[in-house]
Design an enzyme around this catalytic site. Structure first.
Site, short mmCIF file in Angstrom:
data_model
loop_
_atom_site.label_atom_id
_atom_site.label_comp_id
_atom_site.label_asym_id
_atom_site.label_seq_id
_atom_site.Cartn_x
_atom_site.Cartn_y
_atom_site.Cartn_z
N ASP A 1 0.82 -1.20 0.00
CA ASP A 1 0.00 0.00 0.00
C ASP A 1 0.86 1.26 0.00
O ASP A 1 1.94 1.30 0.61
CB ASP A 1 -0.90 0.00 1.23
CG ASP A 1 -1.68 1.29 1.37
OD1 ASP A 1 -2.58 1.51 0.55
OD2 ASP A 1 -1.37 2.09 2.27
N GLU A 40 1.15 -0.59 -5.33
CA GLU A 40 0.11 0.41 -5.50
C GLU A 40 0.80 1.75 -5.72
O GLU A 40 1.06 2.49 -4.80
CB GLU A 40 -0.81 0.48 -4.28
CG GLU A 40 -2.02 1.36 -4.52
CD GLU A 40 -2.50 2.11 -3.28
OE1 GLU A 40 -3.68 2.48 -3.24
OE2 GLU A 40 -1.68 2.36 -2.37
#
Length: 674
Positions: A336, A390
């Site tokens: 993330d 990401e």
């Protein structure tokens, strides 16, 4: 023997792949020099990252036949005391002894000195302060329901979980078809779901739909449920919101038995600033894990930022990766917030419209080096693993091998795709640009592999809208019954299917869907919070909508199931770039070939083409094998599947060989060469 010098052949391979990077040769060389140099400093001469990342085997609580060892790394602390219900929370009776390099240790004789499920904390004196903290490497954290305080919990069951998945490994020859999930909101009840409920109800649903991978969010312990798991406090503790460590292990073991890979949404881009529950100022200083001052705070996320240049921090984070693979058998990670890590301004408000934006003083090279180490470690431990970045910036080399000068991820989330779809929906259908659509979905840079998607959890959160809600809005509340006729809903249903079909088929090497979005879940995600009266109404998934045959949700669910199975069984995801056959802006047509299949998309809102002559440039016979207008998918059944289409010299141009076929408006169909 580790080579700590730049290998010019390997390190510059990225320049062969993308010659436009040549002006930044020096930056790329420095990237690799730094990688080799820090690696040498960390590992010495003969060790691997797999040998290095063992903090969880030393620090924290470890039971032996003679008793329990407890160790912490707290270099600036003046004194540490182990406290818990085992000693009546006495803050003086069990002091730790200070060893070298900021390490503290205590040994408690007796195998049952720390009983299973007993509560513990560590009392730390530092900088003139004394505080009770949760141990850094604790494996489980629970909350007191009365005073809401969190404590560490000793987890040493008499009968540990027995794994039966030794034969399972990720089949990397198959494209990952990812079902993005959240355990707590995966049930229909107005309450929090559990690991056990997920295993019993969700895994069979995922298997039936045809997805081969689940990506689980919010696994690392987080005290605020509404953070969606992104404000992590305890990096080695599986979230107690959903059950016990054994229950999470059982879930993963069962997934492996069903042939489903399990990825973890890992958060190493920042940490919760929480003092009582988290790692912030654990030893009394703000710089133990994080940067000091403003550099250590993400002001938008209201969280703390790691100092990736500190070797002890690298050790902590790499050990964390190894722990989740070893202890819970995760098959890989979705990292993330990579963009936030890679740039000192976190990429906020930056348009990455030229290569200079990637190579400047704004680039956080220490974070980049850490990500290279993380990917190298993952492959050392589990070669058949998956790592996904990401990153919305498009950093060059993100998904290239480290030895090429890359960062080493397997896949990058194609975050531009959902943004493109939302922007497209803001225009009238007859203004949609077919060239842009084809280019956005089929084009990648640097030979990198992409995970394509129309929407993820990001698009389903309060403050945004799901793809279908952008189109259907309030009409969804009144006209999703099949008996109800509504033009807005008709359009939304047709485009919901077409958008997913063209996204999964146009060149991406993997595909992702957030749970419930496959059937057009009607409501946004709003976690229980003070502003909604702590309600779970919008923090669940209404599976009965998809299972009720009288609703259009059922048709969308049936289509997604058929689409995923078709693309998977025919090997049409990740099988190479498509061959464009026809892109027509006026008629809103996109036609391309993949292997022996012809995909025809007619996005026109009103125009159907009864005798569309399509150049295929090869002889053969073709038959429709799937289309979005089938009755079983809530369509009108306008396309026959029993017709054989023979190629001929086209009337439009006798030099072209092709077929003539009916192409209805707002419909996608696929022909197979037979």
């Amino acid at each position: 023997m580790i080579n700590n010098s730049l290998n010019p052949q390997a390190g510059l391979k990225i320049l062969e792949i993308d010659p436009w990077l040549e002006p930044h040769r020096y930056d790329l060389e420095e990237r690799m020099k730094r990688y080799y140099g820090v690696k040498q400093a960390l590992l010495g001469e003969c060790k691997s990252f797999k040998d290095f990342a063992n903090g969880h085997h030393y620090f924290g609580f470890h039971q032996t036949e003679e008793g329990w060892y407890y160790r912490e790394w707290a270099p600036a602390a003046e004194a540490l005391y182990l406290i818990g219900d085992f000693n009546g929370w006495n803050r003086e009776s069990h002091p730790l002894t200070k060893k070298d390099n900021g390490v503290w240790e205590i040994f408690l004789p007796g195998k049952n000195a720390l009983p299973h499920q007993s509560l513990v904390k560590v009392h730390i004196k530092s900088q003139g302060q004394a505080n009770d903290r949760i141990p850094l490497y604790i494996r489980r954290v629970i909350q007191n329901p009365e005073n809401h305080n969190f404590s560490g919990q000793i987890w040493a069951p008499e009968n540990p979980f027995v794994w039966t998945d030794s034969e399972f490994q990720v089949d990397t020859s198959k494209a990952p078809l990812i079902y993005e999930t959240h355990v707590g909101m995966a049930q229909e009840k107005c309450d929090m779901g559990t690991y056990k409920e997920f295993e019993d109800t969700m895994l069979p649903r995922v298997k039936d739909l045809g997805y081969n991978t689940i990506q689980i969010m919010a696994i690392m312990e987080h005290p605020y449920y509404a953070s969606f798991g992104y404000h992590v406090t305890n990096f080695f503790a599986a979230s107690s919101w959903f059950g016990t460590p054994e229950e999470l292990k059982s879930l993963i073991n069962k997934a492996h038995e069903m042939g489903i890979s399990v990825l973890m949404d890992i958060v190493h881009s920042h940490a919760a600033k929480n003092f009582a529950e988290g790692i912030n100022e654990f030893d009394g200083t703000e710089y133990q894990f994080f940067h000091s001052g403003g550099q250590g705070t993400h002001h938008v996320w209201d969280s703390k930022l790691f100092n990736y240049g500190r070797h002890e921090v690298i050790h902590f984070l790499l050990s964390n990766i190894k722990f989740w693979i070893e202890e819970y058998h995760f098959d890989g990670f979705r990292f993330d917030g990579i963009t936030s890590m890679l740039y000192h301004d976190h990429g906020l408000g930056t348009a990455f419209d030229n290569y200079n934006k990637y190579f400047s003083m704004n680039t956080h090279v220490e974070a980049l080096t850490y990500l290279q180490f993380a990917n190298e470690l993952i492959k050392e431990i589990k070669p058949n693993s998956i790592s996904i970045a990401e990153d919305m910036s498009g950093m060059p080399g993100m998904c290239l091998p480290i030895e090429y000068g890359g960062i080493g991820f397997d896949y990058r989330l194609a975050m531009g795709m959902p943004d493109f779809w939302v922007n497209t929906l803001k225009h009238r259908d007859d203004d949609w640009n077919m060239q842009s659509l084809y280019h956005e979905l089929s084009t990648s840079r640097y030979m990198e592999k992409r995970i394509g998607y129309v929407e993820s959890h990001d698009q389903a959160l309060v403050g945004d809208k799901t793809f279908i809600f952008w189109m259907a809005d309030k009409e969804m509340y009144w006209h999703m019954n099949k008996e109800s006729q509504n033009l807005v809903i008709e359009r939304a249903i047709a485009l919901h299917k077409m958008a997913r079909f063209i996204t999964i088929s146009l060149g991406s090497e993997g595909y992702l869907n957030f749970m419930g979005n496959e059937f057009g879940h009607p409501e946004w995600i709003d976690f229980p919070r003070e502003g909604n009266g702590w309600s779970f109404k919008h923090c669940r998934r209404q599976w009965t909508l998809a299972d009720s045959e009288y609703l259009r949700y059922h048709d969308l669910n049936q289509f997604d199931r058929a689409m995923i199975h078709f693309m998977s069984e025919e090997g049409l995801v990740g099988c190479g770039a498509p061959q464009a056959l026809w892109i027509d802006q006026n008629r809103k047509l996109i036609v391309f070939r993949k292997k022996d299949f012809i995909f025809i998309f007619n996005f026109h809102p009103t125009e159907s083409y009864p005798d569309f002559e399509l150049p295929i440039h090869q002889d053969g016979r073709f038959q429709v094998v799937i289309d979005t207008d089938e009755h079983r998918f809530g369509g009108h059944g306008r396309i026959a599947h029993d017709v054989i289409y023979d190629t001929y010299k086209l009337n439009m141009n006798r030099d072209f060989t092709g077929i003539s076929i009916y192409s209805p408006n707002r419909t996608a169909l696929v022909l197979k060469k037979i």
